[in-house]
Design a protein around this motif. Structure first.
Motif, PDB file in Angstrom:
ATOM      1  N   ASN A 104     -11.434  -0.067   0.046  1.00  0.00           N
ATOM      2  CA  ASN A 104     -11.421  -0.404  -1.367  1.00  0.00           C
ATOM      3  C   ASN A 104     -10.942   0.814  -2.134  1.00  0.00           C
ATOM      4  OD1 ASN A 104     -12.800  -0.658  -4.140  1.00  0.00           O
ATOM      5  ND2 ASN A 104     -13.235  -2.651  -3.218  1.00  0.00           N
ATOM      6  N   SER A 105     -10.153   0.586  -3.190  1.00  0.00           N
ATOM      7  CA  SER A 105      -9.595   1.725  -3.910  1.00  0.00           C
ATOM      8  C   SER A 105      -9.497   1.461  -5.400  1.00  0.00           C
ATOM      9  CB  SER A 105      -8.208   2.050  -3.349  1.00  0.00           C
ATOM     10  OG  SER A 105      -7.633   3.148  -4.018  1.00  0.00           O
ATOM     11  N   GLY A 106      -9.495   2.559  -6.165  1.00  0.00           N
ATOM     12  CA  GLY A 106      -9.347   2.456  -7.618  1.00  0.00           C
ATOM     13  C   GLY A 106      -7.955   2.836  -8.072  1.00  0.00           C
ATOM     14  N   ALA A 171       1.405   2.046  -3.921  1.00  0.00           N
ATOM     15  CA  ALA A 171       0.469   2.257  -2.810  1.00  0.00           C
ATOM     16  C   ALA A 171       1.320   2.585  -1.599  1.00  0.00           C
ATOM     17  CB  ALA A 171      -0.374   1.019  -2.557  1.00  0.00           C
ATOM     18  N   CYS A 172       0.933   3.600  -0.865  1.00  0.00           N
ATOM     19  CA  CYS A 172       1.787   4.001   0.258  1.00  0.00           C
ATOM     20  C   CYS A 172       0.970   4.673   1.342  1.00  0.00           C
ATOM     21  CB  CYS A 172       2.881   4.962  -0.223  1.00  0.00           C
ATOM     22  SG  CYS A 172       2.278   6.568  -0.771  1.00  0.00           S
ATOM     23  N   ILE A 173       1.611   4.914   2.466  1.00  0.00           N
ATOM     24  CA  ILE A 173       1.004   5.748   3.496  1.00  0.00           C
ATOM     25  C   ILE A 173       1.700   7.094   3.511  1.00  0.00           C
ATOM     26  CG2 ILE A 173       0.150   3.908   4.986  1.00  0.00           C
ATOM     27  CD1 ILE A 173       2.700   4.338   6.720  1.00  0.00           C
ATOM     28  N   GLY A 174       0.996   8.079   4.011  1.00  0.00           N
ATOM     29  CA  GLY A 174       1.594   9.392   4.230  1.00  0.00           C
ATOM     30  C   GLY A 174       1.903   9.568   5.709  1.00  0.00           C
ATOM     31  N   PRO A 175       2.225  10.778   6.118  1.00  0.00           N
ATOM     32  CA  PRO A 175       2.484  11.037   7.534  1.00  0.00           C
ATOM     33  C   PRO A 175       1.346  10.583   8.463  1.00  0.00           C
ATOM     34  CG  PRO A 175       3.238  12.871   6.225  1.00  0.00           C
ATOM     35  CD  PRO A 175       2.535  11.948   5.274  1.00  0.00           C
ATOM     36  N   ALA A 176       0.096  10.658   7.996  1.00  0.00           N
ATOM     37  CA  ALA A 176      -1.014  10.238   8.871  1.00  0.00           C
ATOM     38  C   ALA A 176      -0.881   8.768   9.255  1.00  0.00           C
ATOM     39  CB  ALA A 176      -2.353  10.498   8.189  1.00  0.00           C
ATOM     40  N   GLY A 177      -0.546   7.929   8.289  1.00  0.00           N
ATOM     41  CA  GLY A 177      -0.353   6.511   8.583  1.00  0.00           C
ATOM     42  C   GLY A 177       0.863   6.291   9.477  1.00  0.00           C
ATOM     43  N   GLU A 178       1.930   6.991   9.201  1.00  0.00           N
ATOM     44  CA  GLU A 178       3.132   6.874  10.032  1.00  0.00           C
ATOM     45  C   GLU A 178       2.846   7.289  11.473  1.00  0.00           C
ATOM     46  OE1 GLU A 178       6.252   9.240   8.384  1.00  0.00           O
ATOM     47  OE2 GLU A 178       6.084   8.346   6.393  1.00  0.00           O
ATOM     48  N   ILE A 186      -4.536   4.105   3.150  1.00  0.00           N
ATOM     49  CA  ILE A 186      -3.488   3.722   2.202  1.00  0.00           C
ATOM     50  C   ILE A 186      -3.844   4.431   0.892  1.00  0.00           C
ATOM     51  CG2 ILE A 186      -2.446   1.835   0.901  1.00  0.00           C
ATOM     52  CD1 ILE A 186      -3.175   0.029   3.326  1.00  0.00           C
ATOM     53  N   MET A 187      -2.882   5.139   0.321  1.00  0.00           N
ATOM     54  CA  MET A 187      -3.120   5.888  -0.920  1.00  0.00           C
ATOM     55  C   MET A 187      -2.384   5.194  -2.055  1.00  0.00           C
ATOM     56  SD  MET A 187      -4.918   8.508   0.235  1.00  0.00           S
ATOM     57  CE  MET A 187      -4.965   9.478  -1.291  1.00  0.00           C
ATOM     58  N   ASN A 188      -3.006   5.140  -3.230  1.00  0.00           N
ATOM     59  CA  ASN A 188      -2.258   4.634  -4.386  1.00  0.00           C
ATOM     60  C   ASN A 188      -2.389   5.596  -5.556  1.00  0.00           C
ATOM     61  OD1 ASN A 188      -5.010   3.052  -4.146  1.00  0.00           O
ATOM     62  ND2 ASN A 188      -4.555   3.171  -6.337  1.00  0.00           N
ATOM     63  N   ASP A 189      -1.367   5.625  -6.388  1.00  0.00           N
ATOM     64  CA  ASP A 189      -1.384   6.478  -7.579  1.00  0.00           C
ATOM     65  C   ASP A 189      -1.712   7.927  -7.194  1.00  0.00           C
ATOM     66  OD1 ASP A 189      -0.987   4.077  -9.134  1.00  0.00           O
ATOM     67  OD2 ASP A 189      -3.074   3.627  -8.666  1.00  0.00           O
ATOM     68  N   GLU A 190      -1.127   8.354  -6.085  1.00  0.00           N
ATOM     69  CA  GLU A 190      -1.218   9.718  -5.535  1.00  0.00           C
ATOM     70  C   GLU A 190      -2.574  10.056  -4.911  1.00  0.00           C
ATOM     71  OE1 GLU A 190       0.643  12.878  -7.639  1.00  0.00           O
ATOM     72  OE2 GLU A 190       2.449  11.704  -7.991  1.00  0.00           O
ATOM     73  N   ALA A 193      -7.622   6.399  -2.774  1.00  0.00           N
ATOM     74  CA  ALA A 193      -7.569   6.060  -1.358  1.00  0.00           C
ATOM     75  C   ALA A 193      -8.268   4.750  -1.012  1.00  0.00           C
ATOM     76  CB  ALA A 193      -8.204   7.179  -0.548  1.00  0.00           C
ATOM     77  N   ALA A 194      -7.553   3.867  -0.347  1.00  0.00           N
ATOM     78  CA  ALA A 194      -8.199   2.791   0.393  1.00  0.00           C
ATOM     79  C   ALA A 194      -8.472   3.411   1.751  1.00  0.00           C
ATOM     80  CB  ALA A 194      -7.296   1.568   0.497  1.00  0.00           C
ATOM     81  N   GLY A 195      -9.698   3.946   1.849  1.00  0.00           N
ATOM     82  CA  GLY A 195      -9.863   5.007   2.813  1.00  0.00           C
ATOM     83  C   GLY A 195     -10.878   4.818   3.914  1.00  0.00           C
ATOM     84  N   ARG A 196     -11.022   3.669   4.459  1.00  0.00           N
ATOM     85  CA  ARG A 196     -11.894   3.607   5.629  1.00  0.00           C
ATOM     86  C   ARG A 196     -11.280   2.640   6.644  1.00  0.00           C
ATOM     87  NH1 ARG A 196     -17.440   5.543   6.297  1.00  0.00           N
ATOM     88  NH2 ARG A 196     -16.023   6.755   7.588  1.00  0.00           N
ATOM     89  N   THR A 197     -11.673   2.787   7.874  1.00  0.00           N
ATOM     90  CA  THR A 197     -11.296   1.905   8.995  1.00  0.00           C
ATOM     91  C   THR A 197      -9.798   1.938   9.326  1.00  0.00           C
ATOM     92  OG1 THR A 197     -10.959  -0.160   7.704  1.00  0.00           O
ATOM     93  CG2 THR A 197     -13.208   0.340   8.440  1.00  0.00           C
ATOM     94  N   GLY A 198      -9.087   2.960   8.844  1.00  0.00           N
ATOM     95  CA  GLY A 198      -7.712   3.143   9.304  1.00  0.00           C
ATOM     96  C   GLY A 198      -6.706   2.098   8.872  1.00  0.00           C
ATOM     97  N   VAL A 199      -6.889   1.548   7.671  1.00  0.00           N
ATOM     98  CA  VAL A 199      -5.912   0.551   7.201  1.00  0.00           C
ATOM     99  C   VAL A 199      -4.520   1.170   7.046  1.00  0.00           C
ATOM    100  CG1 VAL A 199      -7.594  -0.984   6.137  1.00  0.00           C
ATOM    101  CG2 VAL A 199      -6.678   0.918   4.784  1.00  0.00           C
ATOM    102  N   GLY A 200      -4.456   2.483   6.850  1.00  0.00           N
ATOM    103  CA  GLY A 200      -3.161   3.161   6.746  1.00  0.00           C
ATOM    104  C   GLY A 200      -2.406   3.181   8.068  1.00  0.00           C
ATOM    105  N   ALA A 201      -3.146   3.245   9.168  1.00  0.00           N
ATOM    106  CA  ALA A 201      -2.488   3.197  10.480  1.00  0.00           C
ATOM    107  C   ALA A 201      -1.919   1.798  10.722  1.00  0.00           C
ATOM    108  CB  ALA A 201      -3.469   3.575  11.585  1.00  0.00           C
ATOM    109  N   VAL A 202      -2.628   0.779  10.246  1.00  0.00           N
ATOM    110  CA  VAL A 202      -2.097  -0.588  10.373  1.00  0.00           C
ATOM    111  C   VAL A 202      -0.791  -0.710   9.588  1.00  0.00           C
ATOM    112  CG1 VAL A 202      -2.536  -3.027   9.896  1.00  0.00           C
ATOM    113  CG2 VAL A 202      -4.404  -1.558  10.722  1.00  0.00           C
TER     114      VAL A 202
END
Lengths: 613, 613
Positions: A104-106, A171-178, A186-190, A193-202
């Motif tokens: 969840n993210s703001g 909303a984007c991923i950084g190198p960690a997600g890549e 998943i990060m938004n607005d710099e 963070a939508a920051g648990r359970t590795g949604v950025g890796a997905v």
């Protein structure tokens, strides 16, 4: 349906196609939006995959069948609704845990999704090449992202914003997600963070670098006059509440550092104790005094707990950053024994820049530090770094090493569970269902232990934050050091939190307002007549459906547990000295109240909640 | 042919095949080995490509036609030959400069190539997937390197050594080479670098992660008795020489920091001046006093200038490292205005771990710092980093950022020439032909300016190190502050250095011994009867053939120049205060002595040198 845009954007990256589907009024009424609607969609996905002979336990979290869902709710982007700037992200499975993926993210991405015309965006399949999704004024386009791949969160956000050339949100991923770090955000607005359970890796596995949203339509309440009246009442309560009206505004979430440390429950050095004699060095008060430039709230927020910070000089100099939040200060600092707040600010900055979950990052480093001090990590794995507890430079270095899987970062990128197993001490991973626990030691705050143990996504505080009554006395003060009666609190908080995360607005509002405030506001927004009972039933429905899903992945009572340290090793000092968690006692009561057997909802319960399997 | 293994290993990564060819006795006599033989092979490659209609200027340095050559010479691996632990690397073109690619390294990889049965390894084509080359006991195999890709230099070396399971040597690239950083190194034996002109990026473009060599055969002198006699004489001179017998051993190459600073020629803050009042903080003496653990020489070396170092604690703590050398201390420290030796040690460590050329890395950061101080780099490119001169933390962070192209590292990865052009100030790149110049300001050491300007690979000190006579008085003292007579010195040093780099042994031997020592030793090793004159002609032949090659890429007199700062801005302080370089005067004389017109060898000269086009 006031409050909704009425549309779902479905993107298939394997075929490169997009389509628009209507939001179902029936489903919205039963699951609201956000986490609820997304959980429903995930269950439908599992059913359709099963028909094709692909069973839940066979789904690769980084494979083509793991849908990624961005979901707003009826409150998101509604000006005047208390703190309506959030959105929820779900994936069928988490690459870190194998359980459901949920974060969840703001910021402003949630509202901008709606302004762009969509309540929900579902991303299916995988692209061969890096792409991003441009969602503008009700239509969507999949675009080439070759030039963005490898870019950090800040650059990606800036470049895409410039490219769109109007007010937008990214909303984007950084190198960690890549790089498929298993706890990538998943990060938004710099800095959000939508920051648990590795949604950025997905997202990374799909080669989806970013989603940018822009548009001029606005969600509106069905009954503006009633909404004005009801939301004013709620917002007044928020303003008058000492935490939401002053504490969080002035000191941010890190106001909790001293509070939780004084409760003897601020996990220190990988949870070896719950008291840090130097905690004030990393407190919200110290942060505000020395490093705070200004507040930066989410879209439409009056609390504005977000921090803008700066470290003027020295080895951890950083001319502009945001945060760190309480959880980040704790995990990157207290859990690792680091009390240099400048190093924590820098480490947190790297987490944001590269898209790493601060809780899992700090906790995994803390786990590595205990492994190191116990002699379980050979020197040649460490590139000359001294991984002792409290080493600020090791902390900062290990963060970026993780993002790039550089040297020892390759192992940290797996999270603490795999790391601790790999180096021979699985018991040193302070995680539940593979998800690192946050900043409250349940030996001193018993209720939160039950929340951790039973949270569907794993070690999680924000699906049943009993710290509110146990420590802050909100809505009423209860004894943190007893297991008595906690099951009922946990169930109620879990259910209500499902409502909040499906509404979608900020959980912090619940320090000041409750279901009795949500019901009339949501009724005014949607035009439906929600009672408190109906809302609570919706929450319970969502929690149970999510449980049904994780049961399909093989999770049940055996996984509703805590690391052995919390069950067996008494806290050696502080306000909760001598305590362990008597989890079995709480769990038994909890399952009874839930209508579950061995962690599995009964058919009667599902029927009562009108969940169709 | 004593001293040779007699074999060339040719590897075609496009087809995945290897073959073995004989060393040509005729070519070996004309070009010795190492750099000479490799230059000859590059010329042949250009000829054969031209026949296919692929012209030199069309060759993409990161494309399939850019051969990568590892070359030893007749002295490499011959125990007793002064400092015989080196090898030379060449590529047809450098991705950094577009000129020829050329680099040289110590350690033990050169000897181990020979022990494995080969004088030269030529790598052609490109692999689709990561591979490494295992060269053991006279045969070679291309193996899958998927599990090694992304690994740093230390881990790669350790893993491959463990896999081979016997005494071996590994040359590999780190993430910098994989990520095609234009000045990436090839690293061998962990901390040894073939570190100029981006040969690591060429290796990365071929997806060749590493070469591991092992074997039990040994190169032998043709006339062991004569060799023993001659090499003893040479080694005695090396032992008796104050620099090779004591200075370099005790303080490493960094013994030069104070010496060159006192000559007013230690470039400070991107060459804005040549004197650093705090230079002693980063001197070889300070390094030895505070951070040195022990020496670590190359295979068969008596000088052992290599440093093993450690920083006990603090933000730049590092429990084991090697180096930094003089050039690295200068570029990462003095050029950037950083006088924190601990930060320099850490930055140097990252250069080794990821495979970055320290000279180009530090110089590119220094260039960025001047651009930043002049207001030419927008804040939003910098991720909150303060790029002011002297900022230790920025230095360290920018090194790993470059390896991973993270944030501003993406621009640094292009080298100073492209960086300075990109941000609007091409004159701030302190480079020649795109290669960053090393640690001697030619405004205070005029001869080295001519060496920089005319070096075939670009701004290079080790193809004509006139600092020896100009500063150290070896073999005799000449005035550093005059342009008079320098052309003759530069030509002689350039030619003789070609002999050294084709022999292949260490250039530092030449502080104590000269062609009159090399000739009898090489005669004893090879069984040929080399005179001093023949050796010097071989050197001149190599230098001229290399010039013919770079002429084909379009380099000529217009490129034999120095950055405008050195020609126009007088040094503001120090021993060479008021001086600029009168390059035109030296160049004119140099071309005459060389028999070149406008930077191009005449037909007569080529004929005289028996170079067949």
């Amino acid at each position: 349906m006031g409050g909704y845009m009425g549309k779902i954007l479905r993107v298939d990256l394997s075929s490169g196609t997009t389509k628009i589907e209507p939001i179902s009024e029936e489903i919205a009424r039963k699951y609201l939006g956000g986490k609820g609607y997304a959980t429903y969609m995930i269950y439908q996905k599992l059913k359709s995959l099963e028909k094709e002979g692909i069973y839940p336990a066979d789904i690769d979290p980084l494979g083509e069948f793991n849908d990624l869902i961005f979901a707003t709710g009826p409150a998101t982007g509604i000006a005047g609704f208390p703190e309506p700037g959030r959105y929820h992200v779900m994936t069928v499975r988490s690459p870190l845990t194998g359980s459901i993926g949920s974060a969840n993210s703001g910021g402003k991405f949630g509202p901008y999704m709606k302004f762009a015309g969509f309540d929900i965006i579902v991303v299916e399949g995988k692209s061969d090449k890096p792409v991003y999704l441009e969602v503008v004024d009700g239509s969507a386009e999949i675009k080439d992202a070759s030039d963005l791949w490898g870019r950090n969160v800040f650059d990606t956000t800036r470049i895409l914003s410039d490219r769109v050339g109007r007010r937008c949100s990214v909303a984007c991923i950084g190198p960690a997600g890549e790089n498929l770090v298993l706890f990538a955000n998943i990060m938004n607005d710099e800095h959000r963070a939508a920051g648990r359970t590795g949604v950025g890796a997905v997202m990374g596995s799909k080669k989806l670098k970013a989603i940018v949203c822009a548009g001029n339509t606005r969600p509106k309440p069905e009954d503006p006059e009633k909404f004005r009246e009801e939301s004013k009442k709620a917002n007044d309560k928020i303003k008058q509440n000492p935490l939401t009206g002053e504490g969080l505004t002035k000191y941010g979430t890190a106001i909790l550092v001293n509070v939780i440390n004084n409760a003897g429950s601020l996990p220190f050095k990988n949870w070896q104790t719950g008291y840090n004699p130097e905690a004030d060095k990393i407190s919200g008060e110290t942060l505000a005094e020395k490093y705070l430039i200004k507040n930066h709230g989410c879209w439409g927020c009056t609390i504005t707990c977000g921090r803008v910070t700066k470290v003027e000089s020295g080895p951890y100099q950083i001319l502009y950053s945001e945060g760190p939040e309480y959880e980040s200060i704790w995990s990157l600092g207290n859990a690792t024994g680091v009390t240099d707040l400048e190093a924590i600010i820098k480490a947190n900055h790297f987490c944001d820049e590269y898209g790493l979950d601060t809780i899992s990052m700090g906790s995994t480093i803390a786990c590595a530090m205990e492994l190191y001090e116990k002699g379980s990590i050979p020197e040649e794995y460490l590139q000359g770094v001294d991984l002792s507890f409290g080493n600020s430079s090791a902390l900062v270095e290990m963060v970026w090493r993780t993002a790039f899987k550089a040297g020892f970062g390759k192992y940290l990128a797996l999270g603490s569970k795999r790391l601790a197993e790999m180096f021979g001490h699985p018991e040193l991973s302070m995680s539940v269902k593979g998800l690192e626990m946050p900043a409250y030691d349940p030996r001193g705050i018993k209720g939160i232990g039950l929340t951790y143990a039973t949270a569907n996504r794993g070690g999680c505080h924000v699906t049943g934050y009993t710290v509110a009554p146990e420590i802050a006395g909100l809505p009423e003060k209860i004894d943190p050091l007893t297991e008595e009666g906690k099951a009922q609190w946990v169930k109620a908080f879990q259910d209500f939190t499902c409502v909040v995360n499906s509404t979608v607005n900020c959980l912090f509002t619940t320090f000041a307002i409750g279901a009795e405030d949500f019901a009339p506001m949501l009724s005014a927004v949607t035009g439906w007549d929600f009672s408190v009972e109906e809302l609570m039933k919706i929450g319970e429905r969502i929690y149970n459906l999510e449980r049904v899903i994780i049961n399909k992945f093989g999770f049940d009572a055996k996984d509703d547990t805590l690391p052995p340290r919390l069950l067996k090793e008494a806290l050696p000092e502080g306000a909760a000295k001598g305590h362990v968690v008597d989890l079995d006692k709480m769990k038994k009561e909890y399952y009874e109240i839930r209508g579950w057997v061995d962690g599995v909802p009964t058919e009667e319960k599902l029927k009562e909640l009108e969940i169709e399997l």
